[in-house]
Design an enzyme around this catalytic site. Structure first.
Site, short mmCIF file in Angstrom:
data_model
loop_
_atom_site.label_atom_id
_atom_site.label_comp_id
_atom_site.label_asym_id
_atom_site.label_seq_id
_atom_site.Cartn_x
_atom_site.Cartn_y
_atom_site.Cartn_z
N THR A 53 0.87 -1.18 0.00
CA THR A 53 0.00 0.00 0.00
C THR A 53 0.91 1.23 0.00
O THR A 53 2.14 1.10 -0.07
CB THR A 53 -0.87 0.04 1.27
N THR A 149 -1.58 -3.09 19.43
CA THR A 149 -1.22 -1.76 19.95
C THR A 149 -1.79 -1.51 21.35
O THR A 149 -2.81 -2.12 21.71
CB THR A 149 -1.76 -0.69 18.97
N ASP A 150 -1.18 -0.59 22.07
CA ASP A 150 -1.73 -0.21 23.38
C ASP A 150 -3.02 0.62 23.23
O ASP A 150 -3.76 0.80 24.20
CB ASP A 150 -0.69 0.57 24.21
N GLU A 151 -3.29 1.11 22.00
CA GLU A 151 -4.45 1.99 21.82
C GLU A 151 -5.78 1.27 22.06
O GLU A 151 -6.81 1.91 22.26
CB GLU A 151 -4.43 2.62 20.42
N TYR A 174 -9.28 3.27 14.07
CA TYR A 174 -8.06 2.44 14.03
C TYR A 174 -8.03 1.50 15.23
O TYR A 174 -7.90 0.28 15.09
CB TYR A 174 -6.81 3.33 14.01
N LYS A 178 -8.26 -2.64 15.49
CA LYS A 178 -7.19 -3.48 16.09
C LYS A 178 -7.77 -4.30 17.24
O LYS A 178 -7.43 -5.47 17.42
CB LYS A 178 -6.03 -2.62 16.58
N ASN A 273 3.60 15.34 23.84
CA ASN A 273 3.99 15.58 22.43
C ASN A 273 4.87 16.82 22.28
O ASN A 273 5.84 16.81 21.53
CB ASN A 273 2.74 15.74 21.56
N ARG A 316 -6.89 16.53 17.02
CA ARG A 316 -7.41 15.29 16.39
C ARG A 316 -8.75 14.96 17.06
O ARG A 316 -8.82 14.94 18.30
CB ARG A 316 -6.39 14.18 16.65
P1 NAD Z 1 2.93 0.58 8.45
O1 NAD Z 1 1.71 1.33 8.04
O2 NAD Z 1 4.25 1.25 8.37
O3 NAD Z 1 3.05 -0.76 7.59
C1 NAD Z 1 1.94 -1.58 7.31
C2 NAD Z 1 2.36 -2.58 6.23
O4 NAD Z 1 1.24 -3.44 5.98
C3 NAD Z 1 2.72 -1.93 4.89
O5 NAD Z 1 3.88 -2.52 4.34
C4 NAD Z 1 1.51 -2.21 4.01
O6 NAD Z 1 1.82 -2.30 2.63
C5 NAD Z 1 1.04 -3.55 4.57
N1 NAD Z 1 -0.40 -3.78 4.33
C6 NAD Z 1 -1.42 -2.92 4.58
N2 NAD Z 1 -2.59 -3.47 4.19
C7 NAD Z 1 -2.29 -4.72 3.71
C8 NAD Z 1 -3.08 -5.77 3.17
N3 NAD Z 1 -4.42 -5.66 3.05
N4 NAD Z 1 -2.47 -6.91 2.78
C9 NAD Z 1 -1.11 -7.03 2.91
N5 NAD Z 1 -0.30 -6.06 3.38
C10 NAD Z 1 -0.91 -4.91 3.78
O7 NAD Z 1 2.61 0.06 9.92
P2 NAD Z 1 3.58 -0.13 11.17
O8 NAD Z 1 3.68 1.14 11.90
O9 NAD Z 1 4.80 -0.83 10.72
O10 NAD Z 1 2.70 -1.12 12.07
C11 NAD Z 1 2.81 -2.53 11.91
C12 NAD Z 1 1.90 -3.20 12.92
O11 NAD Z 1 2.26 -2.82 14.24
C13 NAD Z 1 0.42 -2.84 12.78
O12 NAD Z 1 -0.34 -3.99 13.02
C14 NAD Z 1 0.20 -1.79 13.86
O13 NAD Z 1 -1.15 -1.79 14.30
C15 NAD Z 1 1.14 -2.29 14.94
N6 NAD Z 1 1.65 -1.28 15.87
C16 NAD Z 1 2.27 -0.16 15.41
C17 NAD Z 1 2.81 0.75 16.30
C18 NAD Z 1 3.53 1.99 15.83
O14 NAD Z 1 3.89 2.84 16.67
N7 NAD Z 1 3.77 2.17 14.55
C19 NAD Z 1 2.70 0.53 17.68
C20 NAD Z 1 2.05 -0.64 18.12
C21 NAD Z 1 1.54 -1.53 17.21
O1 TDX Z 2 1.24 16.10 13.05
C1 TDX Z 2 0.99 15.55 14.14
N1 TDX Z 2 0.89 16.32 15.27
C2 TDX Z 2 0.58 15.81 16.49
O2 TDX Z 2 0.48 16.54 17.49
C3 TDX Z 2 0.81 14.12 14.27
C4 TDX Z 2 0.91 13.25 13.06
C5 TDX Z 2 0.52 13.63 15.51
N2 TDX Z 2 0.39 14.44 16.59
C6 TDX Z 2 0.11 13.83 17.91
C7 TDX Z 2 -1.02 12.83 17.96
C8 TDX Z 2 -0.56 11.85 19.01
O3 TDX Z 2 -0.92 12.32 20.30
O4 TDX Z 2 1.28 13.10 18.27
C9 TDX Z 2 0.96 11.86 18.91
C10 TDX Z 2 1.53 10.72 18.09
O5 TDX Z 2 0.77 10.68 16.88
P1 TDX Z 2 1.08 9.55 15.76
O6 TDX Z 2 2.52 9.59 15.43
O7 TDX Z 2 0.07 9.74 14.67
O8 TDX Z 2 0.84 8.20 16.58
P2 TDX Z 2 -0.43 7.67 17.39
O9 TDX Z 2 -1.69 8.27 16.93
O10 TDX Z 2 -0.09 7.78 18.86
O11 TDX Z 2 -0.41 6.11 16.96
C11 TDX Z 2 0.84 5.40 16.79
O12 TDX Z 2 1.13 4.62 17.94
C12 TDX Z 2 0.31 3.50 18.18
C13 TDX Z 2 0.81 4.51 15.55
O13 TDX Z 2 0.52 5.29 14.41
C14 TDX Z 2 -0.19 3.38 15.72
O14 TDX Z 2 -0.14 2.52 14.59
C15 TDX Z 2 0.18 2.62 16.95
O15 TDX Z 2 -0.75 1.59 17.18
#
Ligand code: NAD
Ligand code: TDX
Length: 380
Positions: A53, A149-151, A174, A178, A273, A316
């Site tokens: 994606t 996720t913790d969310e 979201y 999850k 933040n 948000r």
């Molecule tokens: P990301 O958005 O960077 O990556 C998601 C990946 O999934 C991408 O490579 C995308 O192409 C693939 N994907 C999306 N839809 C798909 C589909 N239908 N079929 C196959 N592939 C698909 O996400 P991330 O930040 O790396 O998060 C990975 C996992 O960890 C997620 O499950 C997210 O909920 C969880 N998570 C993320 C965070 C965080 O802070 N980023 C924290 C806790 C948990």
């Molecule tokens: O431009 C911004 N300004 C801002 O104040 C953005 C993008 C975010 N924020 C705030 C929102 C949140 O309180 O910062 C905090 C972090 O935001 P994000 O980076 O969008 O993360 P969050 O919404 O906390 O979610 C992330 O952590 C949990 C990941 O995207 C999720 O996939 C994961 O599950």
């Protein structure tokens, strides 16, 4: 019964098994694949199954593909909703372990368009679980690890922590999607005996983080002299964990985690933040001083300090106030602990983005740029 040698936890010896990683081209998935090949002594087969994606990028893994491609590392493009394709991949590589990262991951996008989140996070996880159940029948020397996720636990007030036993209370499309996927994973364990584990992790940061999320967005906007958008009063709290520490925790769960169990993973590093954004500005001032920053110097912008770029914007909708993880279970039971403090992790992350501007421009030239133009400016 299979001839695969089992480890202590009941899964095959994972250093030499056949792993399917979904979402391996994304932020955490690609860091996980690099961790497996570079830090664990893994000698088996690892298949990266990803739809690619807007958030998936194979450039994240060119080094791994160069070293291990078509020997231990394989890429299969596909949707986790495509049952036939998932089953084909399971059979082709005789998969015995699934690490399920694939998801739509950005809260803001889920507010603008929740449908994709239900399709991928809920239906897609269901398809992966069902394919695993059908393919593995009642085998127990296999494992499905679901990444979450913790969310899902909702929003905390000024005190308290999320435990594995905290009731779910998701508040964004979201986190609701999850939460549904976590429930499905556990239901497959209780109902069908599918050997699953689940982990719920706090906010990750580090290399290859897509620049729609707070930390990479702020780093890149600052370098380019653009506003640094802070939602609301900037006092929302997140618990930050360097991505490699998350990868190590997942590996420990695969090696030693008990089936049917959930493990919280967190950084024990709560930050408002606004403090995160200020820290980025301070480290940038050391690594890439404003006076030497040609992108800003050559523009009309008159800025003396990166912090002057901070801009408070509309909040948000439904913005969760505070997340804080208690991760005593994984620490006590599996012996995991984080290796990187926030200052160290943030410095490494900023240095990585400064050194990898080609990766950034490649990412930004595609669909992401169009989405930002259409949706993001409307809230500022
Ligand atoms: P990301 O958005 O960077 O990556 C998601 C990946 O999934 C991408 O490579 C995308 O192409 C693939 N994907 C999306 N839809 C798909 C589909 N239908 N079929 C196959 N592939 C698909 O996400 P991330 O930040 O790396 O998060 C990975 C996992 O960890 C997620 O499950 C997210 O909920 C969880 N998570 C993320 C965070 C965080 O802070 N980023 C924290 C806790 C948990
Ligand atoms: O431009 C911004 N300004 C801002 O104040 C953005 C993008 C975010 N924020 C705030 C929102 C949140 O309180 O910062 C905090 C972090 O935001 P994000 O980076 O969008 O993360 P969050 O919404 O906390 O979610 C992330 O952590 C949990 C990941 O995207 C999720 O996939 C994961 O599950």
């Amino acid at each position: 019964m299979s001839s695969i040698k089992k480890s202590e936890s009941g899964v095959p010896n994972i250093e030499s098994t056949n792993i399917l990683v979904t979402g391996g081209a994304g932020f955490i998935g690609s860091n996980f694949i690099r961790y497996v090949f570079e830090k664990t002594g893994f000698t088996g087969t690892l298949v990266n199954y990803d739809k690619l994606t807007y958030a998936g990028n194979l450039m994240n893994l060119v080094d791994i593909d160069g070293k291990f491609g078509n020997k231990n590392y394989f890429f299969e493009r596909g949707d986790i909703n495509d049952y036939g394709n998932v089953k084909r991949v399971f059979s082709k590589y005789d998969i015995t372990l699934v690490v399920h990262f694939a998801a739509e991951s950005h809260v803001d996008r889920s507010i603008f368009g929740p449908k994709e989140f239900i399709e991928t996070n809920v239906n897609g996880t269901f398809t992966m679980l069902e394919a695993s159940r059908q393919h593995w029948a009642s085998r127990q020397d296999v494992r499905f690890h679901h990444i979450s996720t913790d969310e899902v636990y909702g929003s905390l007030g000024e005190s308290g922590y999320f435990f594995e036993t905290t009731p779910y209370d998701p508040r964004s499309p979201y986190s609701a999607s999850k939460a549904a996927s976590d429930h499905l994973a556990r239901a497959y364990f209780h109902t069908y005996g599918l050997p699953i584990t689940v982990s719920n992790c706090s906010n990750n940061y580090g290399p290859y983080h897509f620049p729609e999320k707070l930390i990479p967005l702020v780093i890149l906007n600052a370098v380019e002299g653009k506003p640094l958008p802070v939602y609301g009063d900037g006092k929302n709290v997140r618990d930050w964990l360097y991505v490699e520490d998350h990868c190590e925790a997942v590996w420990q769960i695969l090696m030693k985690g008990r089936t049917g169990e959930t493990y919280n993973i967190g950084g024990e590093c709560e930050k408002q933040n606004i403090d995160v954004v200020n820290s980025i500005c301070e480290i940038l001032e050391q690594l890439h001083p404003l006076k030497d920053n040609k992108e800003i110097k050559n523009s009309k912008l008159k800025t003396q300090n990166y912090k002057e770029l901070i801009t408070f914007v509309g909040d948000r909708p439904g913005h969760d106030r505070r997340y804080a993880i208690n991760c005593d279970k994984i620490k006590n039971e599996l012996g995991w602990k984080r290796q990187h403090g926030f200052e160290d992790g943030l410095r490494r992350t900023i240095a990585w983005y400064l050194d990898n501007r080609a990766w950034v421009s490649n990412i930004r030239s595609g669909e992401y740029a169009k989405w930002i133009e259409k949706n993001y400016t409307s809230r500022a």
